[in-house]
Write an enzyme that holds these catalytic residues in place. Sequence first.
Site, short mmCIF file in Angstrom:
data_model
loop_
_atom_site.label_atom_id
_atom_site.label_comp_id
_atom_site.label_asym_id
_atom_site.label_seq_id
_atom_site.Cartn_x
_atom_site.Cartn_y
_atom_site.Cartn_z
N GLY A 48 21.54 -32.34 74.35
CA GLY A 48 21.36 -32.03 72.94
C GLY A 48 21.62 -33.23 72.06
N GLU A 91 10.69 -53.20 70.53
CA GLU A 91 10.32 -52.06 69.68
C GLU A 91 8.85 -51.73 69.92
OE1 GLU A 91 11.31 -52.99 65.65
OE2 GLU A 91 13.44 -53.24 66.12
N ARG A 122 23.46 -35.66 69.72
CA ARG A 122 24.85 -36.13 69.66
C ARG A 122 25.68 -35.67 70.86
NH1 ARG A 122 22.33 -38.64 66.87
NH2 ARG A 122 22.42 -38.92 64.64
N SER A 123 25.03 -35.56 72.02
CA SER A 123 25.74 -35.13 73.23
C SER A 123 26.31 -36.30 74.02
CB SER A 123 24.81 -34.32 74.14
OG SER A 123 23.71 -35.12 74.55
N HIS A 164 23.16 -48.03 66.15
CA HIS A 164 22.83 -48.17 67.57
C HIS A 164 22.79 -49.65 67.97
CE1 HIS A 164 21.93 -44.41 69.66
NE2 HIS A 164 21.59 -43.91 68.48
N ALA A 219 13.18 -49.41 71.91
CA ALA A 219 13.30 -48.48 70.78
C ALA A 219 11.92 -47.93 70.46
CB ALA A 219 13.87 -49.21 69.57
N THR A 220 11.81 -46.60 70.43
CA THR A 220 10.52 -45.95 70.21
C THR A 220 10.34 -45.40 68.81
OG1 THR A 220 11.34 -43.81 70.94
CG2 THR A 220 10.41 -45.26 72.64
N LYS A 278 24.23 -39.03 75.07
CA LYS A 278 23.17 -39.57 75.93
C LYS A 278 23.05 -41.09 75.82
CE LYS A 278 19.95 -37.21 73.98
NZ LYS A 278 20.71 -36.58 72.89
N SER A 279 22.98 -41.59 74.61
CA SER A 279 22.76 -43.03 74.42
C SER A 279 23.93 -43.86 74.97
CB SER A 279 22.54 -43.36 72.95
OG SER A 279 21.33 -42.79 72.50
#
Length: 167
Positions: free
Chosen positions: A8, A60, A10-11, A48, A32-33, A13-14
């Site tokens: 989800g 990017e 803010r879980s 980030h 970065a997409t 992942k990053s």
Amino acid sequence: MIYYITGGERSGKSSYAQKLAENLTTTPYYLATSRIWDKDFSIRVERHKAERNEYWNTIEEEKFISKVIPVNEVIVIDCVTLWLTNLYIDFDNNVEKALEFAKNEIEAISKINSKIIIISNEIGMGVHAQTHIARKFTELQGWVNQFIAKKASEATFLVSGIPIKLK
């Protein structure tokens, strides 16, 4: 090799993907997409960037992600949801065209000789989308997530910062 990381918003992942990449190499790439939609999102992007040290290389690309992935490297693609947003908009909310394009890109990525860490969101686990366009996007996201998960050698689900190994 594809590492798939989902969960989800803010879980964690990053952060998890970044640590994984840094454990695999001293010079990872960050793909970065996203498009910068507004000031809040610009601030998020800058945060980030600040979380990564000077050893990270940033690429990017909003659409043709398979074209920019270097060979024999470690790359974090962040994230599928923002990438799909670009495709969904560019294809005038046509799920079939966006899905076909996304699958072709993921297929191409799976053939690149690199360690690719793909981050995505599980948006279908939250509140039911209220509009037709949002419901269709949720379907697109789910189908692409399934496709990536099948291609991945490893899949991890993050909940409240805790990784759960799926595959």
